[in-house]
Each structure stands twice: as C-alpha cells, then as structure tokens.
Design a protein around this motif. Structure first.
Motif, PDB file in Angstrom:
ATOM      1  N   LYS A   1       0.837  -1.193   0.000  1.00 41.82           N
ATOM      2  CA  LYS A   1       0.000   0.000   0.000  1.00 41.82           C
ATOM      3  C   LYS A   1       0.875   1.247   0.000  1.00 41.82           C
ATOM      4  O   LYS A   1       1.874   1.323   0.719  1.00 41.82           O
ATOM      5  CB  LYS A   1      -0.917   0.038   1.226  1.00 41.82           C
ATOM      6  CG  LYS A   1      -1.966  -1.063   1.271  1.00 41.82           C
ATOM      7  CD  LYS A   1      -3.073  -0.817   0.254  1.00 41.82           C
ATOM      8  CE  LYS A   1      -4.188  -1.837   0.412  1.00 41.82           C
ATOM      9  NZ  LYS A   1      -5.295  -1.608  -0.544  1.00 41.82           N
TER      10      LYS A   1
ATOM     11  N   TRP B   1       0.235   5.626  -0.105  1.00 40.86           N
ATOM     12  CA  TRP B   1      -0.731   6.721  -0.074  1.00 40.86           C
ATOM     13  C   TRP B   1       0.004   8.061  -0.104  1.00 40.86           C
ATOM     14  O   TRP B   1       1.174   8.158   0.281  1.00 40.86           O
ATOM     15  CB  TRP B   1      -1.572   6.703   1.205  1.00 40.86           C
ATOM     16  CG  TRP B   1      -2.284   5.435   1.524  1.00 40.86           C
ATOM     17  CD1 TRP B   1      -3.544   5.067   1.150  1.00 40.86           C
ATOM     18  CD2 TRP B   1      -1.798   4.354   2.341  1.00 40.86           C
ATOM     19  NE1 TRP B   1      -3.870   3.848   1.663  1.00 40.86           N
ATOM     20  CE2 TRP B   1      -2.820   3.375   2.405  1.00 40.86           C
ATOM     21  CE3 TRP B   1      -0.605   4.122   3.021  1.00 40.86           C
ATOM     22  CZ2 TRP B   1      -2.679   2.197   3.115  1.00 40.86           C
ATOM     23  CZ3 TRP B   1      -0.453   2.942   3.728  1.00 40.86           C
ATOM     24  CH2 TRP B   1      -1.482   1.994   3.773  1.00 40.86           C
TER      25      TRP B   1
ATOM     26  N   SER C   1      -4.886   7.101  -2.611  1.00 39.71           N
ATOM     27  CA  SER C   1      -4.006   6.006  -3.015  1.00 39.71           C
ATOM     28  C   SER C   1      -2.950   6.512  -3.988  1.00 39.71           C
ATOM     29  O   SER C   1      -3.211   7.394  -4.815  1.00 39.71           O
ATOM     30  CB  SER C   1      -4.816   4.883  -3.666  1.00 39.71           C
ATOM     31  OG  SER C   1      -5.685   4.292  -2.728  1.00 39.71           O
TER      32      SER C   1
ATOM     33  N   PRO D   1      -2.675  -4.336   5.079  1.00 41.15           N
ATOM     34  CA  PRO D   1      -1.491  -4.822   4.355  1.00 41.15           C
ATOM     35  C   PRO D   1      -0.677  -5.776   5.219  1.00 41.15           C
ATOM     36  O   PRO D   1      -0.407  -5.501   6.393  1.00 41.15           O
ATOM     37  CB  PRO D   1      -0.716  -3.534   4.048  1.00 41.15           C
ATOM     38  CG  PRO D   1      -1.197  -2.536   5.051  1.00 41.15           C
ATOM     39  CD  PRO D   1      -2.626  -2.881   5.323  1.00 41.15           C
TER      40      PRO D   1
ATOM     41  N   SER E   1       3.126   1.026   3.380  1.00 49.58           N
ATOM     42  CA  SER E   1       2.857   0.005   4.392  1.00 49.58           C
ATOM     43  C   SER E   1       4.146  -0.641   4.886  1.00 49.58           C
ATOM     44  O   SER E   1       4.226  -1.070   6.038  1.00 49.58           O
ATOM     45  CB  SER E   1       1.905  -1.052   3.826  1.00 49.58           C
ATOM     46  OG  SER E   1       2.393  -1.577   2.600  1.00 49.58           O
TER      47      SER E   1
END
Length: 350
Positions: free
Chosen positions: A183, A185, A213, A280, A332
C-alpha cells in the motif's frame, strides 16, 4: 548502468539516436523533415556538472495565474491542505528549457480529425471525382496523425557517468523496493485534534489525515520519451518523476520541476489507525483501539456499535522545497520510505 532501457527513441515518424558526438534525428517516413520534428535534448550528468544540448529552438509559453488554496472540515476537526504549492506556483529551475517543451507538448491542440472529416465528407459529396478527394483525405490522415505524435512528445537522452550514475542506480533500486510495498498513499489534508470530544470520537487519534491512493512505478509522463527508467510516484492527477538532473512535477497537463539541491526530505515511522479487514500484510500491527474511546483509551461502553480498530506502523516520507513543493507519502512497508529518503539525501547537488 541498469537504469538505461533503450538506445534510440521514437516520436511519430522521427527516430533519435544519441552518440558521443551528440544527438541525431532522422525521419522514417517520406515527406517529414528532421527540422519539423520534436525537439531532442541531450543531457550529460557527471562530476563536471550538467550539460544540455538540443536539436532546435522552441518558443516560450506564458506563465498562468495560480488557483487559491482550500481548507475543509472532517469530523468537526479543521482540515488543512498539505499538498504544497500548485503546479503554477513552482518556478522552473532554468536547466535547459525541458519544462517549457513539455508544457508546449501537453498544450498542443490537434486539428487532424476535423480536417480529415471535412475532406472525407467533401469527397463523398462529389459524385464524379470524390473518391480521389477521399483517398487524399486518408493519406493526409496518416501524415497528420504521425505529425501529432511527434508534436506531443519531448525527447530527452541522458548520459550519466561516475558517482552520478551510481547514485541514480541506487535511486532506481530504492524505487523498486517502494514499488513492492503493498500500500502507498499520499496525505493531502491534515488536522489537529484539539478537544476531548474529538479525541474520544476519533479512536483516540491526535491528528486526522485525508489520504489518496498512490502508486510507485517507472512510468515516464506521457509527453516525455527518454532512454532511462524514471522512478515515479503518482497520486491522482499529480505525479513526481525523478530524473538524473531534476524532479519533474506533473499536475494534470502542466509541468514544473525542482532541483535536487532545493529538495529537503525526511523519513520516519508513524502509527495509523485503520479499520479491520484488508490490512497490508507487510505492515506491523502495534496496538488496537476502538472507534469511540473513553478517557483511559479503552472502549466507550455507551456506544453499542463501537468497532475495533487496528493501530498500524507505516513508513512516511516527506519531501519539500523552498519553492513550495510538499509531499507526504506513506508506505505500508517502513523500509520503503527509509530507502527512498537515503537515496534522495545522497542526490548530487549540481
């Protein structure tokens, strides 16, 4: 030199080839002349500094006015935009005029299909020799489509040597690690929790953020053709493209850039409260909480619908510049942002 991906570049009917003597261009379709094609740029990056060469001149574009910033409110917490300056407020570094070329390519408006439509319909309307006009329209269509492809791309060849080559190779490796993070962001808004009620109804958080995202890839922007892999972070309609001589900033169809000498970066781990499900697996859960908490941090029993939340440990990379660039990127995998920060901190300051 693992970041080099090709030796020749194409833009429409034109082919560009770099050599020790400079940048060569040829047209593979009869009727096209090299002088009418896109501008080719040759950038040499070495211990001796930066050197820019080009195939032909191009006009400058006027600067546009910048739109206003904004604030919003979320869960009674005042949220502030933390995306930094808009693309219109970032000033080009002045290294070559690649940014101007990209803005010209992005703003190019094609009349290919209207012209083809007029000629083709006119040919159909003429009974006797209309097929000749329609045939000419098809030939013109091929010519104009190839011309449009050339006008919409900027060619940049990079020749990176010595310590600069080793540094950019390490940046590519760091980007590969970040791209493997499950992940990614970008934080676009942030707000401070200031009251007890806000704290208790927002899972005990001290700050609220709004994220979008993001992706980490090696995709160059659509208007740039280059011979190297381009580490890229994209979030919505904005993206950062890390080139050997600059950071290219794209927002919609507009471009700006930031010199590595002006970049300030930092990395740290941060705790983030997430809803359960779809977490995640490359991140560590360090604690748990609830949507509504009491003053001691436990679940507030007054709420029958009080779901449990996970407290996750993520990596966070902050990038800023005196000119107004500001990006907060979360991954993540904590190691991903640490690696990127180390590479960016070691960037040559030409």
């Amino acid at each position: 030199m693992g970041f080099y991906v090709r030796k020749t570049l194409r833009s429409g009917p034109f082919r560009f080839t770099a050599s020790t003597s400079g940048l060569g261009v040829s047209a593979g379709v009869p009727g096209f002349r090299a002088g009418t094609g896109p501008r080719g740029n040759y950038v040499s990056v070495s211990a001796g500094g930066l050197n820019y060469r080009t195939t032909r001149a191009q006009s400058r574009r006027p600067t546009r006015a910048s739109p206003p910033t904004r604030t919003s409110s979320q869960h009674d917490v005042e949220m502030e935009d933390v995306t930094g300056a808009t693309i219109h407020e970032l000033v080009a570094t002045g290294r070559g005029d690649i940014v101007e070329q990209l803005n010209d390519a992005a703003a190019y408006r094609s009349w290919t299909w209207p012209i083809f439509g007029v000629l083709f319909l006119a040919g159909l309307a003429i009974a006797s020799w209309g097929w000749l006009l329609s045939g000419a329209a098809l030939v013109a269509l091929v010519y104009l489509v190839l011309r449009d492809q050339a006008k919409r791309r900027v060619i940049v060849f990079y020749d990176v040597e010595g310590a600069d080559e080793r540094w950019f190779d390490s940046l590519v490796d760091s980007t590969t690690v970040a791209a493997a993070s499950q992940k990614v962001w970008r934080i676009v808004e942030s707000g401070q929790v200031v009251t007890t009620r806000q704290h208790k109804t927002n899972a005990g958080a001290g700050n609220l953020v709004s994220r979008v995202s993001a992706t980490v890839t090696f995709d160059a922007p659509r208007h740039l053709a280059t011979n190297i892999a381009v580490p890229t972070i994209t979030a919505g309609h904005t993206s950062l493209h890390f080139l050997p001589d600059r950071i290219l900033v794209k927002e919609g169809r507009q471009y700006a850039d930031v010199a590595y000498g002006d970049l300030v970066s930092g990395a740290r781990s941060t705790q983030f409260i997430e809803a359960l499900g779809g977490l995640p697996t490359d991140a560590q859960q360090v604690d748990r909480t609830w949507q509504y908490v009491n003053v001691k941090g436990g679940p507030d029993r007054r709420y029958s619908n009080n779901p449990e939340r996970a407290v996750m440990l993520y990596g966070q990379l902050e990038m800023s510049s005196p000119g107004g660039l500001y990006w907060k990127v979360q991954t993540s995998a904590v190691s991903a942002t640490n690696r990127l920060h180390e590479s960016l901190r070691a960037a040559p300051r030409h």
